[in-house]
Write a protein that holds these residues in place. Structure first.
Motif, PDB file in Angstrom:
ATOM      1  N   VAL A 168     -10.141  -9.478 -11.055  1.00  0.00           N
ATOM      2  CA  VAL A 168      -9.256  -8.610 -10.282  1.00  0.00           C
ATOM      3  C   VAL A 168      -9.021  -9.199  -8.894  1.00  0.00           C
ATOM      4  O   VAL A 168      -9.952  -9.640  -8.219  1.00  0.00           O
ATOM      5  CB  VAL A 168      -9.867  -7.198 -10.152  1.00  0.00           C
ATOM      6  CG1 VAL A 168      -9.020  -6.333  -9.219  1.00  0.00           C
ATOM      7  CG2 VAL A 168      -9.986  -6.550 -11.525  1.00  0.00           C
ATOM      8  N   GLY A 169      -7.766  -9.219  -8.488  1.00  0.00           N
ATOM      9  CA  GLY A 169      -7.434  -9.692  -7.148  1.00  0.00           C
ATOM     10  C   GLY A 169      -6.984 -11.131  -7.089  1.00  0.00           C
ATOM     11  O   GLY A 169      -6.387 -11.554  -6.097  1.00  0.00           O
ATOM     12  N   GLU A 170      -7.243 -11.905  -8.130  1.00  0.00           N
ATOM     13  CA  GLU A 170      -6.825 -13.306  -8.127  1.00  0.00           C
ATOM     14  C   GLU A 170      -5.365 -13.430  -8.551  1.00  0.00           C
ATOM     15  O   GLU A 170      -4.786 -12.523  -9.150  1.00  0.00           O
ATOM     16  CB  GLU A 170      -7.708 -14.128  -9.070  1.00  0.00           C
ATOM     17  CG  GLU A 170      -9.094 -14.395  -8.523  1.00  0.00           C
ATOM     18  CD  GLU A 170      -9.799 -15.507  -9.300  1.00  0.00           C
ATOM     19  OE1 GLU A 170      -9.301 -15.888 -10.382  1.00  0.00           O
ATOM     20  OE2 GLU A 170     -10.833 -15.985  -8.818  1.00  0.00           O
ATOM     21  N   PHE A 171      -4.768 -14.597  -8.269  1.00  0.00           N
ATOM     22  CA  PHE A 171      -3.420 -14.856  -8.731  1.00  0.00           C
ATOM     23  C   PHE A 171      -3.399 -14.847 -10.256  1.00  0.00           C
ATOM     24  O   PHE A 171      -4.345 -15.267 -10.919  1.00  0.00           O
ATOM     25  CB  PHE A 171      -2.928 -16.209  -8.213  1.00  0.00           C
ATOM     26  CG  PHE A 171      -2.590 -16.197  -6.752  1.00  0.00           C
ATOM     27  CD1 PHE A 171      -1.465 -15.537  -6.299  1.00  0.00           C
ATOM     28  CD2 PHE A 171      -3.402 -16.840  -5.829  1.00  0.00           C
ATOM     29  CE1 PHE A 171      -1.139 -15.523  -4.957  1.00  0.00           C
ATOM     30  CE2 PHE A 171      -3.098 -16.834  -4.479  1.00  0.00           C
ATOM     31  CZ  PHE A 171      -1.948 -16.174  -4.042  1.00  0.00           C
ATOM     32  N   ALA A 189       0.828  -1.212   0.000  1.00  0.00           N
ATOM     33  CA  ALA A 189       0.000   0.000   0.000  1.00  0.00           C
ATOM     34  C   ALA A 189       0.858   1.257   0.000  1.00  0.00           C
ATOM     35  O   ALA A 189       0.529   2.249  -0.666  1.00  0.00           O
ATOM     36  CB  ALA A 189      -0.936  -0.006   1.204  1.00  0.00           C
ATOM     37  N   ARG A 190       1.959   1.251   0.745  1.00  0.00           N
ATOM     38  CA  ARG A 190       2.834   2.428   0.761  1.00  0.00           C
ATOM     39  C   ARG A 190       3.452   2.661  -0.611  1.00  0.00           C
ATOM     40  O   ARG A 190       3.629   3.805  -1.031  1.00  0.00           O
ATOM     41  CB  ARG A 190       3.926   2.256   1.817  1.00  0.00           C
ATOM     42  CG  ARG A 190       3.429   2.299   3.253  1.00  0.00           C
ATOM     43  CD  ARG A 190       4.574   2.128   4.240  1.00  0.00           C
ATOM     44  NE  ARG A 190       5.522   3.232   4.147  1.00  0.00           N
ATOM     45  CZ  ARG A 190       6.710   3.250   4.745  1.00  0.00           C
ATOM     46  NH1 ARG A 190       7.104   2.185   5.443  1.00  0.00           N
ATOM     47  NH2 ARG A 190       7.513   4.301   4.641  1.00  0.00           N
ATOM     48  N   TYR A 237      -6.061  -7.321  -3.135  1.00  0.00           N
ATOM     49  CA  TYR A 237      -7.031  -6.294  -2.777  1.00  0.00           C
ATOM     50  C   TYR A 237      -6.380  -5.326  -1.793  1.00  0.00           C
ATOM     51  O   TYR A 237      -5.356  -5.630  -1.191  1.00  0.00           O
ATOM     52  CB  TYR A 237      -8.271  -6.926  -2.142  1.00  0.00           C
ATOM     53  CG  TYR A 237      -8.892  -8.002  -3.005  1.00  0.00           C
ATOM     54  CD1 TYR A 237      -9.761  -7.669  -4.033  1.00  0.00           C
ATOM     55  CD2 TYR A 237      -8.578  -9.345  -2.804  1.00  0.00           C
ATOM     56  CE1 TYR A 237     -10.321  -8.654  -4.834  1.00  0.00           C
ATOM     57  CE2 TYR A 237      -9.129 -10.338  -3.600  1.00  0.00           C
ATOM     58  CZ  TYR A 237     -10.004  -9.981  -4.619  1.00  0.00           C
ATOM     59  OH  TYR A 237     -10.535 -10.948  -5.421  1.00  0.00           O
ATOM     60  N   ARG A 238      -7.023  -4.152  -1.613  1.00  0.00           N
ATOM     61  CA  ARG A 238      -6.418  -3.129  -0.759  1.00  0.00           C
ATOM     62  C   ARG A 238      -6.179  -3.634   0.661  1.00  0.00           C
ATOM     63  O   ARG A 238      -5.160  -3.308   1.280  1.00  0.00           O
ATOM     64  CB  ARG A 238      -7.308  -1.873  -0.730  1.00  0.00           C
ATOM     65  CG  ARG A 238      -6.757  -0.743   0.134  1.00  0.00           C
ATOM     66  CD  ARG A 238      -5.485  -0.142  -0.427  1.00  0.00           C
ATOM     67  NE  ARG A 238      -4.879   0.797   0.512  1.00  0.00           N
ATOM     68  CZ  ARG A 238      -4.014   1.748   0.187  1.00  0.00           C
ATOM     69  NH1 ARG A 238      -3.640   1.892  -1.066  1.00  0.00           N
ATOM     70  NH2 ARG A 238      -3.512   2.557   1.087  1.00  0.00           N
ATOM     71  N   ALA A 239      -7.080  -4.442   1.174  1.00  0.00           N
ATOM     72  CA  ALA A 239      -6.889  -4.966   2.533  1.00  0.00           C
ATOM     73  C   ALA A 239      -5.611  -5.793   2.626  1.00  0.00           C
ATOM     74  O   ALA A 239      -4.885  -5.736   3.624  1.00  0.00           O
ATOM     75  CB  ALA A 239      -8.093  -5.810   2.954  1.00  0.00           C
ATOM     76  N   VAL A 240      -5.322  -6.560   1.588  1.00  0.00           N
ATOM     77  CA  VAL A 240      -4.082  -7.343   1.543  1.00  0.00           C
ATOM     78  C   VAL A 240      -2.888  -6.414   1.379  1.00  0.00           C
ATOM     79  O   VAL A 240      -1.843  -6.593   2.019  1.00  0.00           O
ATOM     80  CB  VAL A 240      -4.133  -8.371   0.400  1.00  0.00           C
ATOM     81  CG1 VAL A 240      -2.782  -9.049   0.214  1.00  0.00           C
ATOM     82  CG2 VAL A 240      -5.214  -9.411   0.669  1.00  0.00           C
ATOM     83  N   ARG A 241      -3.023  -5.400   0.521  1.00  0.00           N
ATOM     84  CA  ARG A 241      -1.913  -4.471   0.289  1.00  0.00           C
ATOM     85  C   ARG A 241      -1.581  -3.661   1.535  1.00  0.00           C
ATOM     86  O   ARG A 241      -0.447  -3.223   1.713  1.00  0.00           O
ATOM     87  CB  ARG A 241      -2.237  -3.547  -0.890  1.00  0.00           C
ATOM     88  CG  ARG A 241      -2.430  -4.301  -2.197  1.00  0.00           C
ATOM     89  CD  ARG A 241      -2.394  -3.373  -3.391  1.00  0.00           C
ATOM     90  NE  ARG A 241      -3.524  -2.480  -3.501  1.00  0.00           N
ATOM     91  CZ  ARG A 241      -4.662  -2.749  -4.119  1.00  0.00           C
ATOM     92  NH1 ARG A 241      -4.853  -3.945  -4.662  1.00  0.00           N
ATOM     93  NH2 ARG A 241      -5.626  -1.850  -4.198  1.00  0.00           N
TER      94      ARG A 241
END
Length: 277
Positions: free
Chosen positions: A191-194, A79-80, A103-107
């Motif tokens: 979006v978001g999958e490997f 995220a940073r 996803y943003r939560a993972v990032r």
């Protein structure tokens, strides 16, 4: 599922973490963001006796720049990078890659160092850092500090060149000239999958650098000198049939579907980046 019992250590400084790892048994793992190791613990695919949490170590969350390199601490989150806190070694590439990770939560939790050390073939950073020619700085309690080129860091699926007791501290990326171009394209079902296929390239005429890299191949990223030479000499992507032939001759066990996906990803990565040149 719940993980098997383990203990956890939270050293307050990098030297303390180094000493903890040096004194620990072989059945010890480092945890940072935990976005990969956490699920593996819960599924009991990983059963370490002890975890060493390095998330809060200030030395690993620093971002530095010199005249020739940008240095990213191993515990810096995706995220940073997505939010532009990391200076550009090549304009826009790091933010583009980071913004497409899960996803943003993972990032918000996942870290660049954790992703590289986990060495998932479908991960973004292993391909991107190979294309950028990054250098990884690792430490251990016994041998001190050493540097590993990204091209030789990932040995295969979930295997790296790090030795027991070593841990990654810094990702060092060379700076590129204003004339440099890059492309990065991945194919996912949603979006978001490997990724099913990843293609990246970096070209800088001022330093006579050109790298073409394929990711999500089932093992370490595949660097293709023939395709890099084609870009350097023609200024464009090779024909789709040529790319497929190169992939078939790579020695990797790739299905025809995978070869087609990788070839299409490469064409889109290169064509999109060079269309304004």
């Amino acid at each position: 599922m719940k993980p098997a019992p383990f203990t956890i250590a939270r050293p307050a400084a990098l030297d303390a973490a180094q000493q903890t790892l040096h004194a620990a048994s072989h059945d010890t793992k480092i945890i940072s963001g935990g976005q990969s190791l956490g699920p593996m613990l819960n599924l009991r695919l990983a059963r370490p006796e002890r975890l060493v949490d390095i998330t809060g170590l200030p030395e690993l969350t620093e971002i530095r720049q010199t005249a020739t390199h940008v240095e990213i601490g191993a515990a810096v989150t995706h995220a940073r990078i997505e939010d532009g806190e990391v200076p550009d070694p090549i304009p826009g590439m790091l933010r583009h890659v980071a913004s497409g990770i899960a996803y943003r939560a993972v990032r918000n939790r996942g870290t660049i160092g954790g992703s590289l050390c986990h060495a998932d073939p479908a991960a973004d950073w292993v391909t991107a850092m190979t294309a950028l020619g990054a250098l990884l700085v690792v430490r251990s309690g016994s041998s001190g500090v050493r540097e590993i080129p990204m091209s030789g860091f990932m040995l295969g699926a979930y295997r790296t060149a790090m030795e027991a007791g070593e841990f990654l501290t810094t990702v060092r990326i060379p700076r590129y000239s204003p004339r440099a171009r890059w492309g990065y394209y991945k194919i996912c079902r949603k979006v978001g999958e490997f990724a099913d296929a990843i293609a990246a390239f970096v070209a800088d005429p001022e330093t006579r650098t050109c790298r073409v890299v394929f990711g999500s191949t089932g093992g370490a990223p595949l660097a293709c000198r023939d395709l890099a030479r084609h870009i350097a000499t023609t200024g464009g992507a090779a024909p789709l049939a040529t790319v497929k032939t190169v992939l078939r001759d790579s020695g990797l066990d790739l299905s025809e579907v995978k070869i087609h996906q990788l070839a299409v990803a490469h064409r889109r990565a290169v064509s999109g980046a060079l269309s304004d040149v």
